[in-house]
Design an enzyme around this catalytic site. Structure first.
Site, PDB file in Angstrom:
ATOM      1  CB  CYS A 163      41.724  34.824  44.452  1.00 33.62           C
ATOM      2  SG  CYS A 163      41.978  33.435  43.340  1.00 33.62           S
ATOM      3  CB  CYS A 164      45.896  38.026  43.506  1.00 34.30           C
ATOM      4  SG  CYS A 164      45.208  38.234  41.850  1.00 34.30           S
ATOM      5  CB  CYS A 194      43.732  33.650  36.274  1.00 35.64           C
ATOM      6  SG  CYS A 194      45.171  33.350  37.307  1.00 35.64           S
ATOM      7  CB  CYS A 251      40.819  37.511  36.570  1.00 32.05           C
ATOM      8  SG  CYS A 251      40.286  36.746  38.101  1.00 32.05           S
ATOM      9  CB  CYS A 308      47.918  39.907  40.227  1.00 34.22           C
ATOM     10  SG  CYS A 308      49.649  39.818  39.752  1.00 34.22           S
TER      11      CYS A 308
HETATM   12  S1  SF4 Z   1      44.066  36.575  38.540  1.00 30.44           S
HETATM   13 FE1  SF4 Z   1      42.023  35.889  39.260  1.00 30.44          FE
HETATM   14  S2  SF4 Z   1      42.063  33.643  39.375  1.00 30.44           S
HETATM   15 FE2  SF4 Z   1      44.193  34.395  39.146  1.00 30.44          FE
HETATM   16  S3  SF4 Z   1      44.966  34.456  41.199  1.00 30.44           S
HETATM   17 FE3  SF4 Z   1      44.172  36.511  40.768  1.00 30.44          FE
HETATM   18  S4  SF4 Z   1      41.984  36.545  41.367  1.00 30.44           S
HETATM   19 FE4  SF4 Z   1      42.707  34.396  41.358  1.00 30.44          FE
END
Ligand code: SF4
Length: 258
Positions: A132-133, A213, A216, A239
């Site tokens: 996701c990151c 985010c 998280c 991240c």
């Molecule tokens: S901090 Fe969490 S929601 Fe944001 S990009 Fe990374 S995994 Fe995705």
């Protein structure tokens, strides 16, 4: 500018890629120097080439932005608009942008194709936060930074054990990264807030000491590292736009500034 500094500046490569030797030289050059003086020298002399600030507009982010805005409010500020921020962060970003007169805040969004193909449900954070990151932070930032020679980050050594050896200047993948607040402690940050009457992120009072985010980020408990609330329950501390600092070659860069 002192003659010794001028000579040292002449030796720093102006090419868009830097070496470990450049970071070491910069750490030595600014060892023991005041943060404001360092920023003024670096920005006014354009000694790092084209520079951008990367800001989360999270807790404490306004300190670095305020310092930079007093030297040059037109320095580009890159904000990763992941689509997963707290609404309070987006409001705070707009408030700080107006307050400091920042004239070039850029919101970086993920590629639509990446979201469609790799995170159509928007829940990838729940089973693959690294992936996701990668989609929402690492790729958009890498694309934006291709236009710059160096970036400025607001990381601080006291935030976590994985940042304890953070130098003022470091090299990551051939790009220079400057951490002007590397050697600031919590008391200095708080004093700067008070001295300049800077507004706090609205979630900080609720116990969010490091804010990223929403899915998280959790409240930090008493005695924990400020970043303990990030990716709680996962073996993940960064991240991907920063890497954990594993060694100290800062040549004293963490000496107190004041
Ligand atoms: S901090 Fe969490 S929601 Fe944001 S990009 Fe990374 S995994 Fe995705």
């Amino acid at each position: 500018m002192a003659e010794a500094t001028s000579r040292a500046l002449d030796r720093i490569s102006t090419a868009p890629r830097y070496s470990e030797a450049d970071a070491i030289r910069l750490n030595n050059m600014f060892r023991g120097r005041d943060t404001v003086e360092m920023l003024e020298t670096v920005l006014k002399e354009q000694m790092l080439g084209d520079v951008a600030v990367v800001s989360s507009f999270g807790a404490e982010a306004v300190v670095l932005l305020h310092l930079i805005s007093r030297v040059d409010p037109a320095v580009p500020v890159l904000f990763l608009e992941t689509g997963k921020h707290f609404p309070e962060t987006l409001s705070y970003r707009d408030q700080i942008t107006a307050l400091l007169g920042l004239s070039d805040v850029r919101s970086l969004t993920p590629e639509a194709g990446d979201i469609l193909n790799r995170d159509e449900t928007g829940l990838r954070w729940s089973y693959d936060p690294d992936g996701c990151c990668e989609i929402r932070k690492v790729k958009p930032l890498a694309k934006a930074l291709a236009d710059f020679d160096a970036q400025i980050s607001g990381r601080k050594a006291f935030q976590s054990a994985t940042r304890a050896a953070l130098p003022r200047f470091e090299i990551e993948e051939g790009r220079l990264k400057m951490n002007p607040l590397a050697d600031w402690d919590k008391a200095q940050i708080d004093a700067y807030f008070a001295e300049h009457s800077l507004p706090r992120h609205p979630l900080e009072a609720q116990g969010y000491l490091s804010i990223g985010c929403a899915p998280c980020t959790s409240i930090v408990k008493p005695g924990e590292d400020p970043r303990a609330g990030r990716w709680r329950g996962w073996d993940k501390t960064e991240c991907g736009i920063h890497t954990p600092v594993t060694s100290s070659d800062d040549n004293g860069a963490n000496d107190p500034v004041f």
